[in-house]
Design a protein around this motif. Structure first.
Motif, mmCIF file in Angstrom:
data_model
loop_
_atom_site.group_PDB
_atom_site.id
_atom_site.type_symbol
_atom_site.label_atom_id
_atom_site.label_comp_id
_atom_site.label_asym_id
_atom_site.label_seq_id
_atom_site.Cartn_x
_atom_site.Cartn_y
_atom_site.Cartn_z
ATOM 1 N N UNK A 51 39.309 57.325 53.263
ATOM 2 C CA UNK A 51 39.608 56.588 54.516
ATOM 3 C C UNK A 51 38.754 55.472 54.853
ATOM 4 N N UNK A 52 37.499 55.440 54.319
ATOM 5 C CA UNK A 52 36.419 54.467 54.728
ATOM 6 C C UNK A 52 36.319 53.451 53.694
ATOM 7 N N UNK A 53 36.657 53.569 52.359
ATOM 8 C CA UNK A 53 36.331 52.748 51.121
ATOM 9 C C UNK A 53 37.379 52.651 50.448
ATOM 10 N N UNK A 113 37.861 46.647 53.306
ATOM 11 C CA UNK A 113 38.755 45.926 53.714
ATOM 12 C C UNK A 113 40.011 46.647 54.192
ATOM 13 N N UNK A 114 40.624 46.314 55.500
ATOM 14 C CA UNK A 114 41.613 47.060 55.930
ATOM 15 C C UNK A 114 41.281 48.429 56.492
ATOM 16 N N UNK A 115 40.084 48.829 56.457
ATOM 17 C CA UNK A 115 39.552 50.196 57.084
ATOM 18 C C UNK A 115 38.404 49.992 57.855
ATOM 19 N N UNK A 116 37.596 48.904 57.752
ATOM 20 C CA UNK A 116 36.494 48.864 58.664
ATOM 21 C C UNK A 116 36.256 47.414 58.717
ATOM 22 N N UNK A 117 35.938 46.702 59.872
ATOM 23 C CA UNK A 117 35.405 45.352 59.860
ATOM 24 C C UNK A 117 34.655 45.127 61.547
ATOM 25 N N UNK A 118 33.792 44.337 61.507
ATOM 26 C CA UNK A 118 33.303 44.125 62.823
ATOM 27 C C UNK A 118 32.551 42.884 63.113
ATOM 28 N N UNK A 119 32.516 42.361 64.274
ATOM 29 C CA UNK A 119 31.759 41.206 64.712
ATOM 30 C C UNK A 119 30.425 41.560 65.416
#
Length: 405
Positions: A51-53, A113-119
């Protein structure tokens, strides 16, 4: 890496901050919140949390790396002791083909990718490095928008090449400054394969700051690009964690390279607020969401350090310099250099003694290294003005701190 990571007892101060109590209503101060975390807890042999990677599969012709990345637990699995172990092996069990022919090695590369990204925020890992000629571990980030690489941007939080066992690199890549032309710096310290170390990036608009074990070693702003485009504002980035074998930069393994070879990762954590360095330091929040505060914003030696409502004043803005925690130009200090439970903490001229040496643990403890005791809210009392002290670490809530420094 496309081409070239408190135990406090209790004692009330007796008087609240006069100047702060009479001040205007406190501003809405943002407290760092964890937005992504993997502590890699689970039974030995367990695969990473899907769910994370994502587990990448294939080779990498761009860097002329030698490994084939797999999704097998023999290349990436939990060890049952709170770690992820990425293992590079000299093998080819699946008859994999690489850019150079039959693959010689396997390893693992994870991304969000598609599971976590942040600015913006703080991005951190704690890990024990691989070692040996040809090994190339990395903790890095890629932009999710802006087109293809390097226009989307790349931030290398930590890279190590095996022929430099005491050195790590932090680098940015973008249009006109990619690959071997990336802009960065190196940090030389201990042999990083001999123990766990923390690698951190603080990311704010127009500012990137790199740390090793809490020690800042590099800052980058648009002024460093010589007129080229800064692609690190207002764009989410995702995380990548991998162990490569061979490539243009590290060179190929040789007879001296240990195989299997491991990269052991204790955690990956992201908060929504960068630490100290973004202009004046950060808050240290604890019990009841209140702040570590210098009483009365007084800079005199011996001024009590206490718990108080967060209000954004300089009395609550802490920076980290090595193992020292500083506010108002002075250091967080254990009174008299004491090591006994209940010894209070105060503000004092920075002097480098053990009374001023603090470690911030992965469990959110702030530990005085000399005493091996935790920063603690006396009596577990969340009232404004409660004195802070050192105490044996118990894991209680009055010893847990969110240190944005």
């Amino acid at each position: 890496m496309v081409s070239a990571a408190l135990v406090l007892g209790s004692m009330l101060v007796g008087t609240a901050l006069g100047t702060q109590a009479a001040a205007a209503p406190a501003p809405d101060v943002s407290i760092a919140a964890t937005t992504f975390a993997d502590e890699f807890t689970g039974a030995a042999g367990t695969p990473v949390d899907g769910s994370k990677w994502n587990m990448e599969v294939g080779d990498n012709v761009n860097n002329h790396e030698r490994q084939y990345y797999t999704n097998r637990t023999s290349n990436a699995a939990l060890d049952g002791q709170g770690n992820l172990v990425i293992t590079a092996r000299r093998e080819n069990p699946g008859n994999y083909n690489c850019w150079y022919g039959r693959c010689e090695y396997t390893s693992a590369r994870l991304n969000t990718v598609g599971k976590f990204s942040q600015t913006y925020g703080r991005f951190e890992t704690r890990l024990k490095m691989s070692h040996g000629q040809g090994m190339w571990p990395a903790f890095w980030m890629m932009g999710t928008t802006g087109g293809t690489w390097p226009n989307n941007g790349e931030i290398d939080v930590m890279e190590n090449v095996g022929f430099e066992p005491n050195t790590v690199h932090g680098t940015i890549h973008g249009p006109g400054y990619s690959g071997s032309g990336g802009i960065g710096a190196a940090y030389t310290g201990p042999r990083f394969a001999d123990g766990f170390h923390t690698f951190t990036l603080d990311w704010s608009p127009n500012l990137l700051i790199w740390y090793v074990d809490g020690q800042e070693y590099q800052r980058r702003t648009p002024a460093d690009l010589g007129g080229r485009t800064w692609v690190f504002n207002d764009r989410p980035f995702f995380i990548i964690l991998n162990l490569a074998v061979g490539g243009y930069w590290p060179g190929d393994p040789d007879a001296s390279t240990p195989m299997p070879n491991t990269l052991v990762v204790d955690y990956v954590r992201v908060t929504d607020t960068p630490g100290g360095g973004g202009g004046g330091g950060g808050q240290i929040t604890g019990l009841a969401g209140k702040c570590v505060d210098v009483a009365g914003a007084n800079t005199a030696n011996g001024t009590p350090v206490q718990l108080y409502d967060c209000n954004g004043t300089n009395a609550q803005r802490w920076t980290r310099s090595g193992n020292q925690l500083m506010a108002l130009g002075k250091c967080l200090d254990v009174s008299g250099g004491g090591t006994a439970n209940g010894t209070v903490v105060q503000l004092w001229d920075c002097n480098g003694t053990g009374a001023q040496q603090w470690a911030i643990s992965g469990a959110n403890d702030i530990v005085n290294i000399q005493a091996n005791k935790c920063l603690d809210v006396t009596g577990n009392n969340s009232a404004n003005g409660t004195r802070l002290q050192i105490w044996e670490c118990t894991g209680a809530a009055n010893q847990k701190w969110n240190a944005a420094v």
